[in-house]
Design an enzyme around this catalytic site. Structure first.
Site, PDB file in Angstrom:
ATOM      1  CD  GLU A  34       4.903  -2.134   4.635  1.00  0.00           C
ATOM      2  OE1 GLU A  34       5.724  -1.522   5.116  1.00  0.00           O
ATOM      3  OE2 GLU A  34       4.743  -3.344   3.795  1.00  0.00           O
TER       4      GLU A  34
ATOM      5  CG  ASP B  67       4.049  -6.626   3.240  1.00  0.00           C
ATOM      6  OD1 ASP B  67       3.749  -7.769   2.945  1.00  0.00           O
ATOM      7  OD2 ASP B  67       5.274  -6.200   3.528  1.00  0.00           O
TER       8      ASP B  67
ATOM      9  CG  HIS C  72       2.235  -6.158   7.157  1.00  0.00           C
ATOM     10  ND1 HIS C  72       2.836  -6.681   8.326  1.00  0.00           N
ATOM     11  CD2 HIS C  72       3.475  -5.863   6.483  1.00  0.00           C
ATOM     12  CE1 HIS C  72       4.124  -6.225   8.495  1.00  0.00           C
ATOM     13  NE2 HIS C  72       4.304  -5.887   7.188  1.00  0.00           N
TER      14      HIS C  72
ATOM     15  CD  GLU D 280       9.368  -5.781   3.496  1.00  0.00           C
ATOM     16  OE1 GLU D 280       9.643  -4.710   3.884  1.00  0.00           O
ATOM     17  OE2 GLU D 280       8.233  -5.849   3.567  1.00  0.00           O
TER      18      GLU D 280
END
Ligand code: LER
Ligand code: MN
Length: 272
Positions: free
Chosen positions: A152, A185, A188, A246
């Protein structure tokens, strides 16, 4: 595409995990809201009763798309790029110990914060060399069992190693393993990528898993990210895996999980 949400099997300091605490009660709640899967954050597979966990998840008809490993860094400071060889070895062994659990659950293994940060006095080049070495060893061990790893890209405030899709793709080339890809993600990406949609297109078939949070790391729909545009770019890459929530449990875990699901289902019905 299917929808999942992150659930920690144990107490954790990391804040952007919506559900922690009583495992069975949380699995029941997640299933009752209509999620297809649950992404498990597991610090150490030795702390998990696999039979019990599998039974509970099966009873509620959920799948486990991915297992997160970041708590081994958050709680124990294990890292692939430490300047202490014993810590690097422990991090590699810990990640390899997730392989049997991942195979059993049909999940991939996430490599996020476990890569660590460059310690004072160590060069970035040295950290990258340690990272590549660790990833090659882990990928080779997992390939035997058909398990995949997803690295990630994380924002600059969490690590100095791999912030963007472009850096992630260069790393994939260096590692050179077919079972090693990327987890993107949106939280980010919103900090690091010039365009989320363009980066998703560039990452293409290397996208193994996908995390969603809005710009403020609340549930999708609570900030200013355009999920119609983001998820249609993801859909266009041919991605058929999970979109996994998340995010912070705000205003509370249940409301955020329900609101995320409602927003994401509406978007996916429109774009995919
Ligand atoms: C984990 O998936 C993540 O996004 C990081 O911020 C912490 O590991
Ligand atoms: Mn994430």
């Amino acid at each position: 595409m299917k929808l999942s949400i992150v659930l920690s099997t144990h107490a954790a300091r990391f804040e952007a995990v919506t559900f922690k605490g009583d495992f069975e009660a949380n699995v029941m709640r997640i299933a009752s809201y209509g999620y297809d899967g649950v992404e498990l954050a597991v610090r150490d597979p030795r702390l998990v009763n696999v039979e019990e966990l599998e039974t509970i998840i099966r009873q509620h008809n959920l799948k486990v798309p991915a297992i997160g490993t970041g708590q081994a860094w958050g709680e124990e400071n294990l890292s692939f790029t430490s300047n202490d060889p014993a810590v690097r070895r422990a991090a590699i062994e810990r990640v390899k110990s997730h392989i049997p659990l991942a195979r059993r659950l049909g999940a991939l293994v996430i490599l996020g914060l476990i890569r660590g940060v460059t310690p004072p006095g160590q060069s970035h080049t040295q950290s990258m060399a340690y990272l590549v070495e660790a990833l090659q060893e882990c990928a080779a061990a997992a390939a035997i069992d058909g398990v995949r790893f997803a690295l990630e890209p994380l924002n600059r405030y969490e690590t100095d190693l791999i912030h963007t899709v472009e850096e992630g793709l260069r790393l994939i080339e260096r590692v050179g393993a077919a079972n090693f890809g990327l987890l993107l993600d949106t939280f980010h990406m919103n900090i690091e990528e010039p365009s989320l949609e363009e980066s998703i297109r560039i990452a293409g078939k290397h996208i193994f898993h996908f995390h969603v949070a809005d710009s403020n790391r609340w549930y999708p729909g609570a900030g200013h990210l355009d999920f119609v545009s983001i998820l249609s770019a993801l859909c266009e890459t041919g991605y058929t895996g999970y979109v996994s929530g998340e995010f912070m449990p705000y205003p509370d875990a249940d409301s955020s999980a329900q609101r995320a699901l409602k927003h994401l289902r509406a978007v996916l019905n429109q774009v995919c």
